[in-house]
Enzyme design. Structure first.
Site, mmCIF file in Angstrom:
data_model
loop_
_atom_site.group_PDB
_atom_site.id
_atom_site.type_symbol
_atom_site.label_atom_id
_atom_site.label_comp_id
_atom_site.label_asym_id
_atom_site.label_seq_id
_atom_site.Cartn_x
_atom_site.Cartn_y
_atom_site.Cartn_z
ATOM 1 N N TYR A 126 0.830 -1.221 0.000
ATOM 2 C CA TYR A 126 0.000 0.000 0.000
ATOM 3 C C TYR A 126 0.860 1.266 0.000
ATOM 4 C CZ TYR A 126 -3.178 3.715 1.343
ATOM 5 O OH TYR A 126 -3.856 4.922 1.387
ATOM 6 N N LYS A 157 1.303 3.935 -3.170
ATOM 7 C CA LYS A 157 0.918 5.355 -3.059
ATOM 8 C C LYS A 157 2.123 6.247 -3.363
ATOM 9 C CE LYS A 157 -2.671 6.782 -1.921
ATOM 10 N NZ LYS A 157 -3.876 7.048 -2.750
HETATM 11 N N1 LIG Z 1 -8.788 6.512 4.820
HETATM 12 C C1 LIG Z 1 -7.676 7.117 5.173
HETATM 13 O O1 LIG Z 1 -7.371 7.280 6.375
HETATM 14 C C2 LIG Z 1 -6.752 7.646 4.129
HETATM 15 C C3 LIG Z 1 -7.015 7.517 2.761
HETATM 16 N N2 LIG Z 1 -6.132 8.053 1.859
HETATM 17 C C4 LIG Z 1 -6.380 7.974 0.411
HETATM 18 O O2 LIG Z 1 -7.631 8.586 0.146
HETATM 19 C C5 LIG Z 1 -8.253 7.958 -0.970
HETATM 20 C C6 LIG Z 1 -9.661 7.578 -0.612
HETATM 21 O O3 LIG Z 1 -9.612 6.667 0.462
HETATM 22 P P1 LIG Z 1 -10.899 6.224 1.265
HETATM 23 O O4 LIG Z 1 -12.017 7.112 0.933
HETATM 24 O O5 LIG Z 1 -10.516 6.050 2.672
HETATM 25 O O6 LIG Z 1 -11.128 4.780 0.644
HETATM 26 P P2 LIG Z 1 -12.452 4.102 0.097
HETATM 27 O O7 LIG Z 1 -12.127 2.682 -0.118
HETATM 28 O O8 LIG Z 1 -13.606 4.423 0.974
HETATM 29 O O9 LIG Z 1 -12.658 4.848 -1.277
HETATM 30 C C7 LIG Z 1 -11.972 4.522 -2.431
HETATM 31 C C8 LIG Z 1 -12.961 4.518 -3.582
HETATM 32 O O10 LIG Z 1 -12.249 4.161 -4.763
HETATM 33 C C9 LIG Z 1 -13.036 3.242 -5.476
HETATM 34 N N3 LIG Z 1 -12.211 2.374 -6.295
HETATM 35 C C10 LIG Z 1 -11.393 1.391 -5.872
HETATM 36 N N4 LIG Z 1 -10.853 0.769 -6.915
HETATM 37 C C11 LIG Z 1 -11.321 1.369 -8.015
HETATM 38 C C12 LIG Z 1 -11.134 1.177 -9.391
HETATM 39 N N5 LIG Z 1 -10.358 0.186 -9.853
HETATM 40 N N6 LIG Z 1 -11.769 1.987 -10.253
HETATM 41 C C13 LIG Z 1 -12.591 2.961 -9.808
HETATM 42 N N7 LIG Z 1 -12.820 3.192 -8.513
HETATM 43 C C14 LIG Z 1 -12.195 2.400 -7.622
HETATM 44 C C15 LIG Z 1 -13.781 2.430 -4.431
HETATM 45 O O11 LIG Z 1 -14.949 1.815 -4.985
HETATM 46 C C16 LIG Z 1 -14.084 3.490 -3.395
HETATM 47 O O12 LIG Z 1 -15.350 4.058 -3.604
HETATM 48 C C17 LIG Z 1 -7.383 6.772 -1.358
HETATM 49 O O13 LIG Z 1 -6.617 7.119 -2.489
HETATM 50 C C18 LIG Z 1 -6.488 6.571 -0.140
HETATM 51 O O14 LIG Z 1 -5.251 6.047 -0.512
HETATM 52 C C19 LIG Z 1 -5.016 8.716 2.254
HETATM 53 C C20 LIG Z 1 -4.728 8.869 3.574
HETATM 54 C C21 LIG Z 1 -5.559 8.346 4.615
HETATM 55 C C1 LIG Z 2 -6.048 -0.710 12.178
HETATM 56 C C2 LIG Z 2 -4.875 0.006 12.814
HETATM 57 C C3 LIG Z 2 -5.040 -0.025 14.324
HETATM 58 C C4 LIG Z 2 -5.146 -1.433 14.837
HETATM 59 C C5 LIG Z 2 -4.086 -1.716 15.850
HETATM 60 C C6 LIG Z 2 -4.586 -2.486 17.048
HETATM 61 C C7 LIG Z 2 -5.287 -3.756 16.647
HETATM 62 C C8 LIG Z 2 -3.377 -2.792 17.872
HETATM 63 O O1 LIG Z 2 -5.494 -1.695 17.798
HETATM 64 C C9 LIG Z 2 -4.759 1.450 12.343
HETATM 65 C C10 LIG Z 2 -3.621 2.188 13.075
HETATM 66 C C11 LIG Z 2 -3.121 3.271 12.132
HETATM 67 C C12 LIG Z 2 -4.033 3.174 10.932
HETATM 68 C C13 LIG Z 2 -3.521 3.689 9.585
HETATM 69 C C14 LIG Z 2 -3.075 5.129 9.675
HETATM 70 O O2 LIG Z 2 -4.133 5.936 10.164
HETATM 71 C C15 LIG Z 2 -2.606 5.666 8.340
HETATM 72 C C16 LIG Z 2 -3.365 5.251 7.138
HETATM 73 C C17 LIG Z 2 -3.241 5.987 5.997
HETATM 74 C C18 LIG Z 2 -3.797 5.590 4.767
HETATM 75 O O3 LIG Z 2 -3.488 6.136 3.723
HETATM 76 C C19 LIG Z 2 -4.741 4.454 4.737
HETATM 77 C C20 LIG Z 2 -5.195 3.996 6.081
HETATM 78 C C21 LIG Z 2 -4.070 3.949 7.108
HETATM 79 C C22 LIG Z 2 -3.033 2.932 6.618
HETATM 80 C C23 LIG Z 2 -4.623 3.538 8.504
HETATM 81 C C24 LIG Z 2 -5.152 2.086 8.474
HETATM 82 C C25 LIG Z 2 -5.543 1.557 9.854
HETATM 83 C C26 LIG Z 2 -4.408 1.698 10.865
HETATM 84 C C27 LIG Z 2 -3.253 0.805 10.466
#
Ligand SMILES: NC(=O)C1=CN([C@@H]2O[C@H](COP(=O)(O)OP(=O)(O)OC[C@H]3O[C@@H](n4cnc5c(N)ncnc54)[C@H](O)[C@@H]3O)[C@@H](O)[C@H]2O)C=CC1
Ligand SMILES: C[C@H](CCCC(C)(C)O)[C@H]1CC[C@H]2[C@@H]3[C@H](O)CC4=CC(=O)CC[C@]4(C)[C@H]3CC[C@]12C
Length: 361
Positions: free
Chosen positions: A159, A163
């Site tokens: 992952y 990214k």
């Molecule tokens: N959730 C988090 O804490 C963080 C997320 N991100 C980034 O933010 C972005 C959005 O993440 P989230 O909303 O959390 O994830 P999510 O899984 O809720 O949203 C991702 C969306 O992309 C779509 N998707 C996946 N594969 C696809 C494909 N092949 N074609 C078209 N659409 C596709 C999924 O259907 C989904 O709706 C991602 O790029 C992730 O890497 C970055 C930092 C933290």
């Molecule tokens: C799931 C983890 C916590 C479980 C640990 C346990 C079982 C000991 O309580 C989450 C801890 C940190 C999270 C990640 C972090 O917030 C940064 C992220 C950035 C992204 O781009 C995607 C999501 C994630 C990797 C996030 C995922 C869950 C954790 C690993």
């Protein structure tokens, strides 16, 4: 005035627009971009909530498509002024294969860039992640760091590797000539752990707590701090960047910005308790910490079980050696680059963000 047909002329495309972050970006654009004429929402799985958005003044076009399919991406991008590329495979639990993660996160991003170049779209905003920086495989802390803080960003997990590769492609594409002869302007936003309405892992912890009789056990020392950021503020940053890229292309093109707000620095579990506490859960006696060696043993066992069971079923618990390392390493961001470059100020205070999240959980 802002609603008159003449002022509405921009076409935006949001990839991954039905995901956790994507939905907030879509809704924020509709609220905060008065020049919007058409909003294209591209996702592998379209959400039923999109229907209710189709009755407003902006043309909302739902496109079911796959970013790994170059022709589908090109068709969706053609004629768009701005692309916000949030689609991605967020998997740190071993649900998908490394190949699939690369296909979606890296090849999908390549397809988006090439589509912009071929069709003449000039502005591309990419949702990257703090994970492109760290925590690294050595477990070095990143304490109150900013975009220029030196840090050994070395990863092994698919992952963060995917990214980082995708972010590099987006930044390198800045300045490329697009169809029509103008230059592409790109930048990348790096959210830390996002929370808020729609945050599935928060709900998983809530249900786990309910199963354990309203208790959660502390696994990570309170001294390990993480930066977290509210989804509404991350969405707001995307909208602002998209709006400002044209005017400030020379300053913002090819830049990265951490996403930040006023959320407090806390350990992952203590931060979650800000929402789960008011929902009736409690973290049992804070002096009782599950020993690290036991967690490591369980995490390794989980990884082994995942591998052994793979031919029969998908076993993908939250705890594995990678998530344990991330949760157990301090990673905090302190920066004002987004404010300096494009006037970002969080739209939601910490109190607002907390209240909205509690209501959702
Ligand atoms: N959730 C988090 O804490 C963080 C997320 N991100 C980034 O933010 C972005 C959005 O993440 P989230 O909303 O959390 O994830 P999510 O899984 O809720 O949203 C991702 C969306 O992309 C779509 N998707 C996946 N594969 C696809 C494909 N092949 N074609 C078209 N659409 C596709 C999924 O259907 C989904 O709706 C991602 O790029 C992730 O890497 C970055 C930092 C933290
Ligand atoms: C799931 C983890 C916590 C479980 C640990 C346990 C079982 C000991 O309580 C989450 C801890 C940190 C999270 C990640 C972090 O917030 C940064 C992220 C950035 C992204 O781009 C995607 C999501 C994630 C990797 C996030 C995922 C869950 C954790 C690993």
């Amino acid at each position: 005035m802002a609603d008159s047909a003449e002022t509405r002329k921009l076409v935006y495309l949001v990839t991954g627009g039905c995901g956790f972050l994507g939905e907030h970006v879509v809704r924020m654009l509709l609220q905060r971009e008065p020049r919007l004429y058409e909003l294209r929402v591209f996702d592998l799985h379209l959400g039923p909530w999109l229907e209710e958005l189709k009755t407003g003044p902006v043309q909302v076009t739902a496109i079911q498509g796959d970013v790994t399919q170059a022709h589908e991406v090109a068709a969706a991008v053609a004629g768009a002024h701005v692309v916000i590329h949030t689609a991605g495979l967020v998997d740190v639990f071993g649900r998908a294969s490394p190949e699939t993660i690369y296909e979606v996160n890296v090849q999908g991003t390549k397809n988006v860039i090439e589509a912009c170049v071929q069709t003449g779209t000039r502005f591309l905003v990419y949702t990257s992640s703090m994970e492109v920086v760290g925590p690294n495989i050595k477990g070095h802390p990143f304490y109150r760091g900013n975009e220029d803080t030196p840090y050994e960003a070395i990863h092994r997990h698919p992952y963060p590797c995917s990214k980082a590769q995708a972010e590099r492609l987006v930044l390198e594409a800045n300045g490329r000539k697009v169809h029509g002869g103008l230059s592409l302007v790109t930048c990348a936003l790096r959210p830390t752990g996002i929370y808020g309405e729609g945050h599935q892992i928060m709900r998983d912890f809530y249900h786990q707590g309910l199963r354990l009789g309203g208790r959660l056990f502390r696994a990570i020392p309170a001294s390990v701090e993480h930066s977290r950021v509210y989804v509404g503020n991350v969405a707001w940053m995307h909208v602002l960047v998209a709006q400002e890229l044209e005017q400030r292309a020379a300053l913002m093109g090819g830049q990265v910005y951490f996403c930040y707000d006023e959320s407090p620095y806390k350990s992952y579990e203590d931060f979650n308790m800000e929402f789960l506490g008011p929902c009736g859960l409690r973290l049992v006696d804070t002096r009782l910490l599950v020993p690290y060696w036991l967690l490591m043993l369980l995490a390794t066992l989980n990884a082994l079980l995942q591998w052994l069971l793979r031919p029969l079923l998908l076993y993908a618990p939250l705890l594995n050696p990678y998530t344990l390392a991330v949760a157990n390493t301090t990673f905090t961001v302190s920066t004002n680059k987004a404010q300096r470059h494009f006037g970002y100020k969080p739209l939601f205070s910490w109190e607002d963000s907390r209240t909205r999240t509690i209501r959702w959980v």
